[in-house]
Design an enzyme around this catalytic site. Structure first.
Site, PDB file in Angstrom:
ATOM      1  CE1 TYR A  50       3.626  -3.926  77.227  1.00  0.00           C
ATOM      2  CE2 TYR A  50       4.680  -5.428  75.876  1.00  0.00           C
ATOM      3  CZ  TYR A  50       5.139  -3.832  76.441  1.00  0.00           C
ATOM      4  OH  TYR A  50       6.378  -3.475  76.699  1.00  0.00           O
ATOM      5  CG  LEU A 189      11.423   4.536  65.243  1.00  0.00           C
ATOM      6  CD1 LEU A 189       9.901   4.545  64.154  1.00  0.00           C
ATOM      7  CD2 LEU A 189      12.127   5.208  64.806  1.00  0.00           C
ATOM      8  CE  LYS A 230       1.507  -0.111  67.507  1.00  0.00           C
ATOM      9  NZ  LYS A 230       0.543   0.275  67.424  1.00  0.00           N
ATOM     10  CB  SER A 231       4.231  -1.151  63.086  1.00  0.00           C
ATOM     11  OG  SER A 231       4.560  -0.452  62.167  1.00  0.00           O
ATOM     12  NE  ARG A 236       5.101   4.522  58.955  1.00  0.00           N
ATOM     13  CZ  ARG A 236       4.853   4.965  57.805  1.00  0.00           C
ATOM     14  NH1 ARG A 236       5.524   4.518  56.377  1.00  0.00           N
ATOM     15  NH2 ARG A 236       4.172   5.980  57.440  1.00  0.00           N
ATOM     16  CG  ASN A 240       9.543   0.231  61.750  1.00  0.00           C
ATOM     17  OD1 ASN A 240      10.015   0.933  61.072  1.00  0.00           O
ATOM     18  ND2 ASN A 240       8.522   0.061  62.583  1.00  0.00           N
TER      19      ASN A 240
END
Length: 274
Positions: A50, A189, A230-231, A236, A240
Site C-alpha cells: 500500500y 461493502l 476502508k474510509s 463514515r 462503520n
C-alpha cells in the site's frame, strides 16, 4: 463504540472490526487512522504494497493511544517468501511503522509459482514464538494453499480475503472454520453504491433504523467474518463501527445471502498477486 474482541487459535485477541487503508497515501492515512482511533477503532490494516505504513504509524502516534491498545496489521510481498525473508520483511515494515512489534503479519498473496509460501508461514510462526509478532496471517489463500500450510504442521490465525454479499465465499469460510482460521473480509461493502441499493439490504436497514452499509457490515460479523472497511470520511468511519448494538434476523441474513452471484470479482490467487 469499540468492537468486541475475537479470540484467535493462538490465543491472541483481535478486535471484531477494523479500518482498511488501501489506497490512501501517508498523509491521508495518518489523518484517517487518528480519526478512527478517536471513534473507537482498535484494529488498523495496512500492507507493504500500500505504500502507507509510515502514515499508519504516524496516525497511531498522533492519536495518543497507548501502543498496546491498538492491533496493527500489515502484509508482505512475494520477494520475502522464505523462512529468512520473512524476518527481513518484518524488520522493514516495523521500521516504516515505527514499531518494535507487529500484532498480525500476513503473507499478502500465496504466489504458488514463486514456490515459497509455506516457508514464509514457517518464518511467521518463528517470529510469533519470539514475540516479534502476536499472530500469523495469510491473505488471498485458497483452501488448497491453506492445506499445503496445514500439511506442514502450521496453522495461520487469519486468512484475509475479498468478501461481500455477492461473493460470500462460503467454501472458504467453511474451510477456515474447520481448521480454526479466522476469516477477515476486505472490500466488505463490494461495489458499495450498487450493492447497497439491493432491497434485501435497504429493507433491513429501514427495519433497524440503520444505513445499508451498517447492515452489510453486521451481516459479515453475524456470518463469521471480521470486516475491515476502508474510509477516510469521519462520518463514515464512525458509522462503520456502530454496528454491534443490533442484530439482523435469520430471515434478513438469508435475504442478503441470496444476493450471491459467484466469485466473478475475486482475483485468481493462483496466478495474480505481488
Amino acid at each position: 463504540m469499540t468492537a468486541p474482541n475475537l479470540t484467535l487459535t493462538s490465543g491472541t485477541t483481535i478486535p471484531g472490526l477494523g479500518l482498511g487503508t488501501w489506497p490512501m497515501d501517508d498523509a491521508d492515512v495518518a489523518t484517517a487512522v487518528e480519526t478512527a482511533i478517536g471513534a473507537g477503532y482498535r484494529l488498523i490494516d495496512t500492507a507493504e504494497n500500500y505504500g502507507n505504513e509510515a502514515g499508519v504509524g504516524e496516525g497511531v502516534r498522533r492519536s495518543g493511544i497507548d501502543r498496546g491498545e491498538v492491533f496493527l496489521t500489515t502484509k508482505f510481498n512475494e520477494k520475502w517468501h522464505s523462512y529468512d525473508g520473512v524476518r527481513q520483511a518484518f524488520e522493514a515494515s516495523a521500521a516504516r511503522l515505527g514499531l518494535d512489534y507487529i500484532d498480525l503479519f500476513l503473507a499478502h498473496w500465496p504466489r504458488p509459482a514463486f514456490g515459497g509460501f509455506v516457508e514464509a508461514v514457517r518464518g511467521l510462526v518463528a517470529l510469533r514464538e519470539e514475540g516479534l509478532i502476536r499472530a500469523v496471517g495469510v491473505s488471498n489463500f485458497k483452501p488448497a494453499h491453506l492445506q499445503a500450510v496445514l500439511d506442514a504442521g502450521l496453522v495461520p490465525d487469519v486468512n484475509q480475503i475479498k468478501r461481500d454479499p455477492r461473493n460470500p465465499r462460503r467454501a472458504e469460510l467453511a474451510f477456515h472454520s474447520e481448521h480454526g482460521i479466522l476469516t477477515e473480509a476486505y472490500t466488505p461493502l463490494g461495489k458499495a453504491g450498487d450493492l447497497l441499493a439491493e432491497p434485501a439490504i435497504t429493507q433491513a436497514a429501514q427495519a433497524h433504523g440503520r444505513t445499508p452499509a451498517q447492515v452489510v457490515l453486521r451481516w459479515h460479523t453475524q456470518t463469521g467474518a471480521l470486516p475491515i472497511p476502508k474510509s477516510a470520511n469521519p462520518g463514515r468511519i464512525a458509522e462503520n463501527i456502530a454496528i454491534f448494538d443490533f442484530e439482523l434476523t435469520a430471515e434478513e441474513i438469508a435475504g442478503i445471502d441470496a444476493l450471491d452471484t459467484g466469485d466473478a470479482d475475486v482475483a485468481d490467487s493462483d496466478v495474480v498477486g505481488h
